[in-house]
Scaffold this motif. Structure first.
Motif, PDB file in Angstrom:
ATOM      1  N   GLU A 136       0.869  -1.200   0.000  1.00 56.38           N
ATOM      2  CA  GLU A 136       0.000   0.000   0.000  1.00 56.38           C
ATOM      3  C   GLU A 136       0.890   1.227   0.000  1.00 56.38           C
ATOM      4  O   GLU A 136       1.626   1.466   0.952  1.00 56.38           O
ATOM      5  N   GLU A 137       0.854   1.981  -1.112  1.00 56.03           N
ATOM      6  CA  GLU A 137       1.751   3.142  -1.213  1.00 56.03           C
ATOM      7  C   GLU A 137       1.050   4.443  -0.848  1.00 56.03           C
ATOM      8  O   GLU A 137       1.685   5.495  -0.812  1.00 56.03           O
ATOM      9  N   ARG A 138      -0.280   4.373  -0.571  1.00 57.59           N
ATOM     10  CA  ARG A 138      -1.041   5.591  -0.273  1.00 57.59           C
ATOM     11  C   ARG A 138      -1.103   5.816   1.235  1.00 57.59           C
ATOM     12  O   ARG A 138      -1.495   4.908   1.992  1.00 57.59           O
ATOM     13  N   TYR A 139      -0.723   6.999   1.659  1.00 61.93           N
ATOM     14  CA  TYR A 139      -0.600   7.292   3.086  1.00 61.93           C
ATOM     15  C   TYR A 139      -1.904   7.045   3.846  1.00 61.93           C
ATOM     16  O   TYR A 139      -1.917   6.336   4.846  1.00 61.93           O
ATOM     17  N   ASN A 140      -2.977   7.606   3.348  1.00 60.02           N
ATOM     18  CA  ASN A 140      -4.242   7.509   4.096  1.00 60.02           C
ATOM     19  C   ASN A 140      -4.723   6.063   4.201  1.00 60.02           C
ATOM     20  O   ASN A 140      -5.147   5.618   5.271  1.00 60.02           O
ATOM     21  N   GLU A 141      -4.652   5.342   3.076  1.00 58.79           N
ATOM     22  CA  GLU A 141      -5.100   3.957   3.089  1.00 58.79           C
ATOM     23  C   GLU A 141      -4.238   3.105   4.041  1.00 58.79           C
ATOM     24  O   GLU A 141      -4.750   2.254   4.762  1.00 58.79           O
ATOM     25  N   LEU A 142      -2.923   3.361   4.024  1.00 55.28           N
ATOM     26  CA  LEU A 142      -2.034   2.574   4.879  1.00 55.28           C
ATOM     27  C   LEU A 142      -2.292   2.852   6.349  1.00 55.28           C
ATOM     28  O   LEU A 142      -2.426   1.921   7.161  1.00 55.28           O
ATOM     29  N   SER A 143      -2.377   4.116   6.695  1.00 56.08           N
ATOM     30  CA  SER A 143      -2.539   4.425   8.116  1.00 56.08           C
ATOM     31  C   SER A 143      -3.890   3.933   8.639  1.00 56.08           C
ATOM     32  O   SER A 143      -3.982   3.460   9.780  1.00 56.08           O
ATOM     33  N   SER A 144      -4.915   3.968   7.791  1.00 56.27           N
ATOM     34  CA  SER A 144      -6.195   3.464   8.297  1.00 56.27           C
ATOM     35  C   SER A 144      -6.184   1.943   8.382  1.00 56.27           C
ATOM     36  O   SER A 144      -6.793   1.365   9.285  1.00 56.27           O
ATOM     37  N   ALA A 145      -5.467   1.280   7.470  1.00 61.03           N
ATOM     38  CA  ALA A 145      -5.338  -0.179   7.563  1.00 61.03           C
ATOM     39  C   ALA A 145      -4.591  -0.554   8.840  1.00 61.03           C
ATOM     40  O   ALA A 145      -4.919  -1.548   9.497  1.00 61.03           O
ATOM     41  N   MET A 146      -3.583   0.234   9.195  1.00 65.61           N
ATOM     42  CA  MET A 146      -2.829  -0.052  10.411  1.00 65.61           C
ATOM     43  C   MET A 146      -3.714   0.093  11.638  1.00 65.61           C
ATOM     44  O   MET A 146      -3.690  -0.735  12.545  1.00 65.61           O
ATOM     45  N   ARG A 147      -4.493   1.163  11.663  1.00 66.01           N
ATOM     46  CA  ARG A 147      -5.390   1.367  12.802  1.00 66.01           C
ATOM     47  C   ARG A 147      -6.418   0.256  12.880  1.00 66.01           C
ATOM     48  O   ARG A 147      -6.720  -0.268  13.951  1.00 66.01           O
ATOM     49  N   LEU A 148      -6.907  -0.159  11.689  1.00 63.58           N
ATOM     50  CA  LEU A 148      -7.905  -1.219  11.656  1.00 63.58           C
ATOM     51  C   LEU A 148      -7.362  -2.517  12.229  1.00 63.58           C
ATOM     52  O   LEU A 148      -8.073  -3.277  12.877  1.00 63.58           O
ATOM     53  N   GLN A 149      -6.074  -2.791  11.995  1.00 66.08           N
ATOM     54  CA  GLN A 149      -5.491  -4.029  12.502  1.00 66.08           C
ATOM     55  C   GLN A 149      -4.872  -3.839  13.882  1.00 66.08           C
ATOM     56  O   GLN A 149      -4.148  -4.712  14.380  1.00 66.08           O
ATOM     57  N   GLY A 150      -5.138  -2.683  14.496  1.00 61.74           N
ATOM     58  CA  GLY A 150      -4.744  -2.479  15.884  1.00 61.74           C
ATOM     59  C   GLY A 150      -3.267  -2.209  16.093  1.00 61.74           C
ATOM     60  O   GLY A 150      -2.724  -2.483  17.162  1.00 61.74           O
ATOM     61  N   LEU A 151      -2.579  -1.679  15.067  1.00 64.72           N
ATOM     62  CA  LEU A 151      -1.157  -1.393  15.220  1.00 64.72           C
ATOM     63  C   LEU A 151      -0.956  -0.019  15.838  1.00 64.72           C
ATOM     64  O   LEU A 151      -1.781   0.870  15.692  1.00 64.72           O
ATOM     65  N   ASP A 152       0.170   0.139  16.508  1.00 69.26           N
ATOM     66  CA  ASP A 152       0.552   1.423  17.072  1.00 69.26           C
ATOM     67  C   ASP A 152       1.171   2.274  15.958  1.00 69.26           C
ATOM     68  O   ASP A 152       2.342   2.142  15.632  1.00 69.26           O
ATOM     69  N   VAL A 153       0.334   3.149  15.374  1.00 69.01           N
ATOM     70  CA  VAL A 153       0.762   3.933  14.213  1.00 69.01           C
ATOM     71  C   VAL A 153       1.997   4.755  14.536  1.00 69.01           C
ATOM     72  O   VAL A 153       2.900   4.928  13.706  1.00 69.01           O
ATOM     73  N   GLU A 154       2.070   5.236  15.766  1.00 64.38           N
ATOM     74  CA  GLU A 154       3.192   6.081  16.198  1.00 64.38           C
ATOM     75  C   GLU A 154       4.541   5.384  15.971  1.00 64.38           C
ATOM     76  O   GLU A 154       5.484   5.959  15.445  1.00 64.38           O
ATOM     77  N   SER A 155       4.609   4.107  16.366  1.00 64.73           N
ATOM     78  CA  SER A 155       5.903   3.419  16.286  1.00 64.73           C
ATOM     79  C   SER A 155       6.267   3.028  14.857  1.00 64.73           C
ATOM     80  O   SER A 155       7.372   2.575  14.601  1.00 64.73           O
ATOM     81  N   TYR A 156       5.319   3.200  13.947  1.00 62.87           N
ATOM     82  CA  TYR A 156       5.621   2.921  12.540  1.00 62.87           C
ATOM     83  C   TYR A 156       5.697   4.207  11.721  1.00 62.87           C
ATOM     84  O   TYR A 156       5.541   4.181  10.507  1.00 62.87           O
ATOM     85  N   SER A 157       5.963   5.295  12.393  1.00 62.37           N
ATOM     86  CA  SER A 157       5.972   6.575  11.673  1.00 62.37           C
ATOM     87  C   SER A 157       7.028   6.564  10.569  1.00 62.37           C
ATOM     88  O   SER A 157       6.827   7.139   9.495  1.00 62.37           O
ATOM     89  N   TRP A 158       8.141   5.895  10.820  1.00 57.92           N
ATOM     90  CA  TRP A 158       9.195   5.828   9.786  1.00 57.92           C
ATOM     91  C   TRP A 158       8.688   5.091   8.547  1.00 57.92           C
ATOM     92  O   TRP A 158       9.028   5.443   7.424  1.00 57.92           O
ATOM     93  N   TYR A 159       7.848   4.079   8.766  1.00 56.27           N
ATOM     94  CA  TYR A 159       7.317   3.312   7.651  1.00 56.27           C
ATOM     95  C   TYR A 159       6.304   4.165   6.875  1.00 56.27           C
ATOM     96  O   TYR A 159       6.265   4.139   5.640  1.00 56.27           O
TER      97      TYR A 159
END
Length: 466
Positions: free
Chosen positions: A397-420
């Motif tokens: 997923e190369e799109r910022y919004n889609e990726l960050s919402s997918a991460m939230r949906l799967q319960g990931l800590d978005v903060e710690s993946y800021s570099w990604y």
RNA sequence: UCCCCGUUAGCUCAACGGCAGAGCAUUCGGCUGUUAACCGAAGGGUUGGUAGUUCGAAUCUACCACGGGGAGCCA
């Protein structure tokens, strides 16, 4: 040290008349009246060198100590062999016993052993025919992997083995710490998450990597085409002939790449490495085909010739539901393909490798690109007969919004993946990659039934000997 | 982690409630340009561990350990 031209594989290729010396370990000794036959192997090839020792060449006291397992150096002339079984043999003028092996305790016999027994003597099993062949094929496969990617301009990159990312959707991780364990089980988080980790070596929890993919993406988005090839670690309590806690994985990652490019590369890659290993280790593969699994050579040829089948996950489910059989796990849309399903698709329906694409997003990792239908992601698994999934990959997923919402949906800590996420913020580009388990590939190449027998020193739950 | 199966000589296995066996390996002897050579002899056992049932357990029962196959998780 054995130098180029001095290996037994080189000696066997020489013309009779050469004056040579050979070093290696004795596989068997056969005695006749006044003459002794030693089979010597130095690991350079499958075929042994037959060393012929006539009475009087070696003192009786030394000769009796040249038994199975002994290390020797043989000096003499290469002659045409008068008997069947080998073209040339070494007629010894001198034998030097370098290290003897007490025959009453040396565990390897000239007769075949069970794989289970050889596993218990992993420090000696490389001297067996089977495991020597495994080691040579493993080497040829590693060579093939580098040649494939280097030939296409990929950069070989090194991703870290120690990581702080604690959830890459790839299974349980080994915690790494320098803190005393205080009697508590290392993976026990009941005292609260990472209570003491500020005191730890890295100041935060650290783990052994389960995949170099995320780091490889960083480098692909600067260097174009890259690949990693190194060890990975899974703390899953998996007790099967297909799982290791420590295994080697190849992971290419390509910028400017979509799922179709990804699939094409995966198919070319598999065909290339099979052909390469076949060309270079025909002797060992013939042995596997004769003694381990008589179908491997035909199967490997089949893979190289036919184009892989390609179906979507949705089509796969339809095929499975149409199949006239009683499934242990009835297939329906939304569930992952089970072993029995994969086997049916590759072994019975298509009878060749297939690539299954576009899985439901719920059963795949957060980083896979969402399709326009909003339900499936651009994932692809290469399934092969007998092994099942050998390659897993996706367009990321190369799109910022889609990726960050997918991460939230799967319960990931978005903060710690800021570099990604930064990769998507600065100069993002469609990119894709895949992963190949080296040992799974070796099982496919050799026909070996247990993954513990295609790696020299296997690590599995409850087992870390040697 | 779950479900099955197994554990007897160095290795591969037999004996399935009543004397612990074979092949290979090892040692010794014989024979032979041998090819996982062949022929003869000998040595080699706390039957995975602990408890139990029984006059008697390798054999039946329970638990544990280890190994294998299948499943899940995945590569």
């Amino acid at each position: 040290m054995i130098k180029p031209g001095e290996y037994i594989k080189d000696i066997l290729a020489m013309k009779p008349g050469a004056s040579i010396n050979a070093r290696g370990w004795v596989k068997t000794r056969r005695d006749s009246k006044g003459i002794h036959f030693l089979q010597v192997n130095d690991g350079s090839g499958f075929q042994d060198l037959q060393v012929v020792v006539e009475d009087g060449i070696v003192p009786e006291e030394i000769l009796t100590r040249i038994t199975t397992g002994a290390c020797i150096k043989a000096v003499g002339d290469l002659i045409e062999s008068p008997a069947a079984g080998q073209a040339v043999e070494l007629r010894a003028n001198e034998i030097i016993l370098i290290g003897d092996a007490d025959p009453t305790s040396y565990p390897l016999q000239k007769k075949g052993h069970s794989m289970e027994f050889l596993r218990e003597i992993a420090h000696l099993r490389a001297r067996s025919n089977t495991f020597g062949a495994v080691c040579r094929v493993r080497n040829a496969l590693s060579d093939a992997i580098h040649r494939f990617f280097q030939g296409r301009g990929f950069l070989y990159i090194h991703t870290p083995l120690l990581t702080a990312s604690d959830c890459e959707g790839a299974g349980a991780m080994f915690r790494v710490t320098t803190l005393p364990l205080n009697g508590a089980p290392p993976n026990d988080d009941s005292k609260g998450p990472d209570a003491d980790s500020a005191e730890d070596f890295f100041g935060k929890p650290a783990y052994l990597t389960v995949s170099g993919q995320l780091e490889a993406e960083c480098l692909a988005l600067a260097l174009g085409n890259v690949y990693t090839f190194g060890p990975t670690f899974r703390a899953e309590n998996s007790n099967t002939p297909r799982h290791l806690a420590e295994f080697w994985m190849v992971e290419p990652e390509m910028a400017f790449c979509d799922l179709n490019d990804d699939m094409e590369l995966a198919e070319e890659f598999l065909k290339f490495i099979i052909r390469y290993v076949r060309e270079r280790r025909e002797d060992d593969l013939q042995f596997f085909n004769k003694r381990i699994d008589s179908t491997i050579l035909a199967n490997l040829d089949n893979v190289c010739e036919a184009p892989f089948g390609r179906i979507t996950y949705t089509e796969a489910i339809e095929w499975l539901q149409k199949a006239d059989r009683a499934w242990e796990y009835p297939p329906f849309w939304g569930t992952d393909l089970q072993s029995e399903h994969e086997r049916y698709l590759t072994e019975e329906l298509f009878k060749k490798p297939i690539i299954v694409t576009d899985y439901p997003k719920e059963i795949k990792a957060f980083y896979m690109r969402l399709n326009d239908d909003g339900k499936t992601v651009r994932a692809m698994d290469v399934l092969v007969p007998r092994i099942g999934e050998i390659i897993g990959g996706s367009q990321r997923e190369e799109r910022y919004n889609e990726l960050s919402s997918a991460m939230r949906l799967q319960g990931l800590d978005v903060e710690s993946y800021s570099w990604y996420l930064d990769l998507r913020r600065y100069g993002t580009v469609p990119h894709a990659g895949f992963g190949l388990g080296l040992e799974r590939m070796l099982m496919y190449l050799t026909g070996m039934k247990n993954i513990r027998d295609v790696i020299p020193f296997p690590r599995t739950p409850g087992s870390i000997e040697f």
